[in-house]
Design an enzyme around this catalytic site. Sequence first.
Site, PDB file in Angstrom:
ATOM      1  N   GLU A 152      -0.014  63.902   0.203  1.00 50.71           N
ATOM      2  CA  GLU A 152       0.889  64.956   0.908  1.00 50.71           C
ATOM      3  C   GLU A 152       1.901  65.304  -0.449  1.00 50.71           C
ATOM      4  O   GLU A 152       2.681  64.125  -0.997  1.00 50.71           O
ATOM      5  CB  GLU A 152       1.563  64.526   1.932  1.00 50.71           C
ATOM      6  CG  GLU A 152       2.278  65.648   2.881  1.00 50.71           C
ATOM      7  CD  GLU A 152       3.065  64.753   3.932  1.00 50.71           C
ATOM      8  OE1 GLU A 152       3.119  63.611   4.012  1.00 50.71           O
ATOM      9  OE2 GLU A 152       3.351  65.352   4.758  1.00 50.71           O
ATOM     10  N   GLY A 181       8.136  61.270  10.731  1.00 43.55           N
ATOM     11  CA  GLY A 181       8.526  60.708   9.427  1.00 43.55           C
ATOM     12  C   GLY A 181       7.023  60.555   8.404  1.00 43.55           C
ATOM     13  O   GLY A 181       5.997  60.829   9.168  1.00 43.55           O
ATOM     14  N   SER A 182       7.307  59.688   7.576  1.00 41.89           N
ATOM     15  CA  SER A 182       6.063  59.550   6.909  1.00 41.89           C
ATOM     16  C   SER A 182       4.963  58.605   7.678  1.00 41.89           C
ATOM     17  O   SER A 182       5.553  57.844   8.332  1.00 41.89           O
ATOM     18  CB  SER A 182       6.190  58.972   5.502  1.00 41.89           C
ATOM     19  OG  SER A 182       7.236  57.782   5.681  1.00 41.89           O
ATOM     20  N   SER A 234      19.211  59.652   6.754  1.00 41.07           N
ATOM     21  CA  SER A 234      20.530  59.736   6.104  1.00 41.07           C
ATOM     22  C   SER A 234      20.778  60.828   5.058  1.00 41.07           C
ATOM     23  O   SER A 234      22.027  60.967   4.721  1.00 41.07           O
ATOM     24  CB  SER A 234      20.546  58.119   5.283  1.00 41.07           C
ATOM     25  OG  SER A 234      20.555  57.262   6.203  1.00 41.07           O
ATOM     26  N   GLU A 287       4.896  61.204  15.138  1.00 39.15           N
ATOM     27  CA  GLU A 287       4.388  62.128  14.609  1.00 39.15           C
ATOM     28  C   GLU A 287       4.596  62.089  13.006  1.00 39.15           C
ATOM     29  O   GLU A 287       5.769  62.317  12.278  1.00 39.15           O
ATOM     30  CB  GLU A 287       5.511  63.391  14.834  1.00 39.15           C
ATOM     31  CG  GLU A 287       5.358  63.700  16.462  1.00 39.15           C
ATOM     32  CD  GLU A 287       4.113  64.423  16.821  1.00 39.15           C
ATOM     33  OE1 GLU A 287       3.398  64.825  16.009  1.00 39.15           O
ATOM     34  OE2 GLU A 287       3.814  64.669  17.962  1.00 39.15           O
ATOM     35  N   CYS A 309       5.499  69.407   7.271  1.00 36.12           N
ATOM     36  CA  CYS A 309       4.246  68.482   7.574  1.00 36.12           C
ATOM     37  C   CYS A 309       2.968  69.581   7.750  1.00 36.12           C
ATOM     38  O   CYS A 309       1.938  68.940   7.824  1.00 36.12           O
ATOM     39  CB  CYS A 309       4.527  67.642   8.753  1.00 36.12           C
ATOM     40  SG  CYS A 309       5.236  68.610  10.094  1.00 36.12           S
ATOM     41  N   ASN A 318      13.316  67.083   6.886  1.00 39.29           N
ATOM     42  CA  ASN A 318      13.008  68.360   6.534  1.00 39.29           C
ATOM     43  C   ASN A 318      13.226  69.327   7.697  1.00 39.29           C
ATOM     44  O   ASN A 318      13.186  70.575   7.770  1.00 39.29           O
ATOM     45  CB  ASN A 318      11.560  68.310   6.080  1.00 39.29           C
ATOM     46  CG  ASN A 318      10.454  67.971   7.289  1.00 39.29           C
ATOM     47  OD1 ASN A 318      10.992  67.096   8.243  1.00 39.29           O
ATOM     48  ND2 ASN A 318       9.390  68.197   7.202  1.00 39.29           N
TER      49      ASN A 318
END
Length: 499
Positions: free
Chosen positions: A402, A249-250, A199, A271, A305, A173
Amino acid sequence: MAIPKIRSDGRHSALNVHVNDGRLLNYGSHVDGAWNPAAATGSLAVTNPADGSTLCEIATVGIDGTREAIDAAATALPAWAAQSPARRAALLEAWFRLIGENREDLARIMTLEQGKPIREARGEIDYAASFMQFYAEQARRLDVESVTSLFADADMRVTREPVGIVALVTPWNFPAAMFTRKAAAALAAGCTVVAHPSSHTPLSALALTELAARAGFPRGVINMLVGSAREIVGEMCSDTRVRALSFTGSTEIGRKLLEQCAATVKTMIMELGGHAPLVVFDDADFDRSVTQAVAAKFATSGQDCLAANRLFVQRSTYRRFVEAFAAGAAALKVDDGLNEAADIGPLMHEGAVQKCESHVADALARGARLVCGGKRLSPGSLFYEPTVLADVPADALIMSEETFGPVAAIAPFDTEEEVIARANDSEYGLVAYLFTADYPRISRLTRALQYGMVAVNRAKITGPTIPFGGTKQSGLGREGSRHGMEAFTELKYTCIHSG
Ligand code: NAP
């Protein structure tokens, strides 16, 4: 003109990216100062989410290529760690200048692979570059502590040393800024880097790596690995020479990486996801709260995020706010990000659109009201309308998960105590937004909200000087500011007998 790209096998393939400097696109992975290492395993197609077309194919590496990169980072580490802070700063400054000179190309590459509106892409390039500038300055002022000696015949000191090789793993993102926020801090601290970009969006990180090479970073100091995350990141986790892993990331993948790194006991910087509450009291500046809430929800097409996902509005102003907020959302222009007027671009992939669809369907089934949007622009496309749901019940999925898309959920509240409890009722703790004109209330709420960051009466709060990060399952540690650089160091205590 289509820019040709040289593949690992030496053949050219058409690359549907039109930029001024084609050399920004001339690569596969980057290992030990060279593009397209011999260990290439295959190729990866990068697509444009606006129309599904293939932009290019990139040569990929796997476990062997990752080992080569870690070997190179290990070889480069002693000399890089021993460089003077001034020399490290000079290289970061050179990288900063090159990013500025290539701003338009970098923004265009980002919009093509990620979909974000070109104005936002330019903003991200500026944000990405700001970390180079900030950490160039910070390299010269890594704080050390002096300790009053406990013994009459000994000196005591505490110094900071680079942690060693660091692995950087970044999401799609913010394909430029999430890389530079980590890399600039790690490099300034004297660490060498092995990095894996998402990717979905490798081109931005690869273009930045090309500019780092031009800036003059020595070979092996920055290595960029495109390919299977399981193989590349898996190898980074298991190699004992990699002393820190910084992941954005997630939360789901973050948990896995924490487990995978347990055996080699690394410094972990995480994060992770967010599920920001945005609270509007009836004493807030109404117009400002509406425009800022639209910005906080729909920036990066909601794939952020920091996106304000749960809007709680005090009952006396609720109906008016929902109307004005929905009017603001409906006015956003949904278009190919290359169109200068676009506010909302395509979502990253089909799964992202389906998540929006499932959250909307679930909320409506539980009694929420659709105020605007609620569907794709056309069948099969990745464009999803800015969507506003009102009267969303607490048990709707969107109130706990989310969404990562342009869907806003709004609910009314009555009292301060009630809204604090609802805002904190989340496994996430990244950012919370608060709109009120009452200073004592600001003081109470900013203390009560269990979030790493609290934004009061505004949406935009980020920059290189702030410690970015969350509490609870939004992560571990902070990025940006002096804390972001200290994370890539180890404290060393030394006691010297003075006779
Ligand atoms: P993601 O799926 O967790 O992927 C992030 C990175 O992890 C990518 O480089 C990905 O590589 C890699 N990865 C995926 N599966 C892996 C595995 N099994 N083992 C090792 N690495 C793996 O996240 P995303 O969808 O790209 O990004 C969206 C998430 O990032 C959201 O939850 C968002 O809130 C969060 N985010 C947080 C911040 C923050 O600062 N707190 C900032 C931005 C985004 P591949 O793409 O190659 O699979």
